[in-house]
Each structure stands twice: as C-alpha cells, then as structure tokens.
Enzyme design. Structure first.
Site, PDB file in Angstrom:
ATOM      1  N   ALA A 105       0.858  -1.183   0.000  1.00 38.38           N
ATOM      2  CA  ALA A 105       0.000   0.000   0.000  1.00 38.38           C
ATOM      3  C   ALA A 105       0.891   1.228   0.000  1.00 38.38           C
ATOM      4  O   ALA A 105       1.982   1.195   0.579  1.00 38.38           O
ATOM      5  CB  ALA A 105      -0.867   0.022   1.254  1.00 38.38           C
ATOM      6  N   PHE A 106       0.438   2.315  -0.608  1.00 40.07           N
ATOM      7  CA  PHE A 106       1.305   3.498  -0.643  1.00 40.07           C
ATOM      8  C   PHE A 106       1.559   4.024   0.765  1.00 40.07           C
ATOM      9  O   PHE A 106       2.530   4.727   1.003  1.00 40.07           O
ATOM     10  CB  PHE A 106       0.699   4.584  -1.544  1.00 40.07           C
ATOM     11  CG  PHE A 106      -0.320   5.460  -0.883  1.00 40.07           C
ATOM     12  CD1 PHE A 106      -1.661   5.152  -0.929  1.00 40.07           C
ATOM     13  CD2 PHE A 106       0.078   6.613  -0.218  1.00 40.07           C
ATOM     14  CE1 PHE A 106      -2.597   5.971  -0.310  1.00 40.07           C
ATOM     15  CE2 PHE A 106      -0.854   7.429   0.401  1.00 40.07           C
ATOM     16  CZ  PHE A 106      -2.201   7.109   0.358  1.00 40.07           C
ATOM     17  N   LYS A 107       0.707   3.670   1.707  1.00 43.83           N
ATOM     18  CA  LYS A 107       0.860   4.186   3.060  1.00 43.83           C
ATOM     19  C   LYS A 107       2.083   3.625   3.785  1.00 43.83           C
ATOM     20  O   LYS A 107       2.436   4.101   4.858  1.00 43.83           O
ATOM     21  CB  LYS A 107      -0.407   3.909   3.863  1.00 43.83           C
ATOM     22  CG  LYS A 107      -1.602   4.672   3.304  1.00 43.83           C
ATOM     23  CD  LYS A 107      -2.845   4.436   4.123  1.00 43.83           C
ATOM     24  CE  LYS A 107      -3.990   5.307   3.650  1.00 43.83           C
ATOM     25  NZ  LYS A 107      -4.664   4.753   2.460  1.00 43.83           N
ATOM     26  N   ASP A 108       2.731   2.627   3.206  1.00 47.96           N
ATOM     27  CA  ASP A 108       3.940   2.078   3.818  1.00 47.96           C
ATOM     28  C   ASP A 108       4.990   3.157   4.081  1.00 47.96           C
ATOM     29  O   ASP A 108       5.645   3.144   5.130  1.00 47.96           O
ATOM     30  CB  ASP A 108       4.566   0.998   2.912  1.00 47.96           C
ATOM     31  CG  ASP A 108       3.868  -0.357   3.064  1.00 47.96           C
ATOM     32  OD1 ASP A 108       3.368  -0.653   4.164  1.00 47.96           O
ATOM     33  OD2 ASP A 108       3.835  -1.117   2.073  1.00 47.96           O
TER      34      ASP A 108
END
Ligand SMILES: *Cc1c(COP(=O)(O)O)cnc(C)c1O
Length: 430
Positions: A105-108
């Site tokens: 996920a880009f939130k990583d």
C-alpha cells in the site's frame, strides 16, 4: 521547524511535539510555519540524484533540527527500501506504482517514516505513546507493519467490521506484539469519530499519551511528497506538462503532492479522483462544502465522507477558491465506471489495476478531454491482489499472490470487538 494549528487557538509547537500529539489541543491539524522552495537546479538535476538524496533535500526543512540530519538520513534510507516505478501506458497516460512496499500500500512510506521518528523521540523511554488509528483498509496494515516492534509505542487499530478486504484484515490482525486490532461494529466514519473522541477525552489523555498515525499526523503525511518528485524524475526529460491524478479519500496524499509543488516541483495541475464519496468534487462545482456520511464502494480506502486533509489544501492556497480551482480539478466516479475502467486498462494496455488506481485512471481521462497536451500520471495506490475479489471478478482472470501477501494469509486473525466509544475507552484504560 515549528508548526501551527489550523484552528489557530493553540500555541505553535516543534516537529517533535506535533508528531507526539498528532492533533493540536484545539483539535486543529498542524501545518508548518514556513515552506521554503528548493533551488530550481535541484529539480533540473533530479536524474543525477538517488531517491534517498531527493527525499532528504525535500523534507529536511520540515524535520530539522528536532531530528539531526545524520539520523534523518538513516530514517529515510530505512524507509525507502523499495521502488516507485512509473509505467507508461501511452503518450498521454502513465501510472506511478506505489505498492512495492511490505504491505503493498502506498501508506507504507508514511507509516515507516513516522514509526522511526517516534522511535527516535522515544529512544530514552521517556515518551511512551499509544498510537490510535482508524483505518478504512490500508492504513491499518501499513501502520501495523511499520510500527511492529518499535519500543515504547503501542498501536491500537480500529477497523470497520466486514468492510475491509480479507487480505487487509489479515495484515492488521495477525502481527501480535505491540499491535492490537479492534473490530468496530460500524463504518470507517464511526471508527474515525471514536478516535477523535478519544483525543479530546481528558479523562483518557490525562492517563496516557495518545497520538494518531492517520495522515493528520505530520510525520505520516509529509513523506508522501516524495512520490511526486520520484515520478517527475522519471518523466521530466520526456514531457513538459505533467499532471497527477490522485485517488483520494482523506486527501493526505494529494495534499502532500501539493506540498511538493510548493517546494518548486514543476507540476502543472492536480486531479482529485473520487469514488461516489464526492464532497470535494461538489465543492469545486458549487463552492459549498457539505460533509456527508460515507458511502461504501469497491474502492473502500476512499470511502470518506469528510476528508480531514482538505483544510490543509485550503491553507496552502490561502483559502482562495479561485487559486484552488486553478490548481486542482476533481471528478467522481461510480463503481460501475470503476469496473469498466479496470476492464479497459486490462484489455487496452494489459495492465491489471486495483479499484483505487482505476478511479485515478478515470480522473486522468476526464482531465485529458479538455487538456490533450498534458501527460497524466495516475497513482496506483495499492497492489491489485489486495482487492482480489473485485479484481478477479472484473477481469475474469486468476491473479498470482505476491510474496508479501502470501506470508500473512495463513496466519490467524486476532481482534477485539467494540460497539461504541465506551468499549474503546474501557479497552484503552485496562
Ligand atoms: C488511503 C488510500 C487512498 C486515499 O489516500 P488519502 O491520502 O486518504 O487521500 C487511496 N487508495 C488506497 C489504496 C489507500 O489505501
């Protein structure tokens, strides 16, 4: 760097304090006191710089001196251990793949960066904090993974029962250690409301230091500005007129992109691509901002009825509607539109997109109709197998599971059910 509260009723505070508090005491979001543009040469020379060099230059003014430069360099190097490839689909459209991290996920990136900042601030064990976070899907997994094993930090994740995908649920309920998952009988908005209530409850905050790992936290939000520079680096020699289409929910990611633009990144325009949760699309049409209860869609990480970062975007554009409108367009799409876009991406470009990326693709196409000379980059914010049911149902093709996903599928879910704020409070105080 010092930060002020957008509600303007709380004292300005340091980066360290802003990260530990999450939200200002007057309930406002923190915003940096200054944004100093970087030298033009920096953007002209991007091709010669590594990701870590770029990230360091771009973010240091917001983090120094609370985190010394050598420590910041290490934090960035440990955060950015994977790639951010741009995949060109044709002369007008590319996609920036933000799903190559540990939870895909880009939130990583934001979660890993923030965890390491908190870890640094807590190195002498004097700043024990509880990270309380609401997730509509991907935040939970990224935060769980990013914070796993960080000393002195307990993580409590609230997610709406039955409204996240199986893989997302596994990612946030199977890690153990300092990560706890609470399964809420309600929607994402209910989870977010409970988190906000907790932050304002003095009978709770007098007993424990709570912070948030949603994009309201500056350490989660700001590192997202890296992506836009990394994408620009891969395209600026080829195209003049680069536009980003950002699938948006809480508007943290697009707001970080706009911060990169404020630093001098020559981005022409931003597109906020929405599913049927369209408060901002409506606002740009009517100038009336009407938060609504969220509607459940197949791009569930964007099912947000009252996007918390929109106020930061307004601040950047000095609360001038016309300036905002000149820089940002917004479009809203139905689930049927989204499924059709996934099919089109697959048949036309042989590209398997997840539903969020597909909404971004639709935003690019809508913008290109009137701006045919632009090159649109839509952000692919999650790996398609994180939304396996929808993806396989639409493209009628089995998808192989990547290593990162396989590794959690066999693990056992551990969660605690909560029905209301009182349940949450009891849980936190026990
Ligand atoms: C969180 C998320 C979004 C929305 O990002 P915001 O910063 O909240 O606007 C989009 N797609 C995916 C897959 C997400 O997890």
């Amino acid at each position: 760097m010092n930060y002020y509260s957008l509600n303007k009723q709380a004292p300005n505070t340091s980066f360290k304090d802003a990260v530990i508090k999450g939200l200002a005491p007057d309930k406002g979001l923190y915003f940096p006191e200054n944004i100093t543009p970087l030298h033009d040469d920096f953007f002209k020379n991007l091709e010669h710089l590594s990701h870590t060099e770029i990230a360091f230059e771009a973010i240091k003014q917001f983090i120094s001196p609370e985190i010394p430069e050598d420590v910041l360099k290490t934090i960035i190097a440990e955060t950015l251990t994977f790639n951010f490839p741009v995949v060109q689909l044709d002369e007008q459209i590319s996609t920036l793949e933000l799903f190559h991290g540990p939870t895909m996920a880009f939130k990583d990136v934001g979660a890993r960066f923030m965890a390491r900042c908190l870890g640094y601030f807590n190195q002498d064990n004097t700043n024990e904090v509880t990270v309380l976070v609401a997730t509509s899907g991907d935040t939970g997994g990224a935060v769980a993974n990013g914070f796993l094993g960080v000393k002195g930090v307990n993580v409590v994740i609230l997610y709406p029962s039955g409204k996240v995908s199986d893989i997302q649920e596994k990612q946030l309920t199977t890690l153990g250690k300092n990560i706890k998952a609470l399964e809420v009988n309600g929607t994402f908005d209910d989870c977010q409301a409970m988190v906000k209530t907790a932050f304002l409850d003095e009978s709770l905050t007098s007993k424990m230091q709570l912070t948030s790992a949603n994009s309201i936290n500056v350490a989660r939000w700001l590192p997202q500005l890296f992506y836009f520079i990394f994408a620009y680096k891969q395209l600026y020699k080829k195209y003049d007129d680069i536009v980003f289409s950002v699938p948006s929910g809480n508007f943290g990611n697009i707001c970080a992109g706009i911060m990169a633009q404020q630093l001098g990144l020559p981005v022409h325009h931003f597109i906020a691509s929405n599913n049927e949760n369209n408060v901002v699309t409506e606002y740009l049409k009517t100038q009336l901002y009407h938060p609504k209860p969220s509607i459940q869609t197949i791009s569930n990480a964007m099912d947000v009825g009252n996007p918390s970062n929109f106020i930061r975007i307004q601040e950047i554009y000095k609360n001038k509607f016309e300036t905002l409108k000149d820089n940002v367009s917004s479009f809203s799409f139905s689930d049927d539109d989204t499924r059709e876009a996934m099919l089109e991406l697959y048949s036309k470009y042989n590209y398997v997109a997840d539903p969020h990326g597909a909404v971004g693709y639709l935003g690019s196409k809508a913008y290109l109709k009137n701006n045919p000379n632009a090159h649109c980059v839509f952000l692919e914010t999650a790996h398609p197998t994180k939304f396996l049911d929808v993806v396989e149902d639409v493209i009628k093709e089995k998808q192989p599971l990547p290593e990162q996903i396989q590794s959690v599928m066999g693990k056992e879910k551990v969660s605690v059910k909560v029905n209301n704020y009182e349940d949450l409070k009891r849980y936190l105080l026990k």
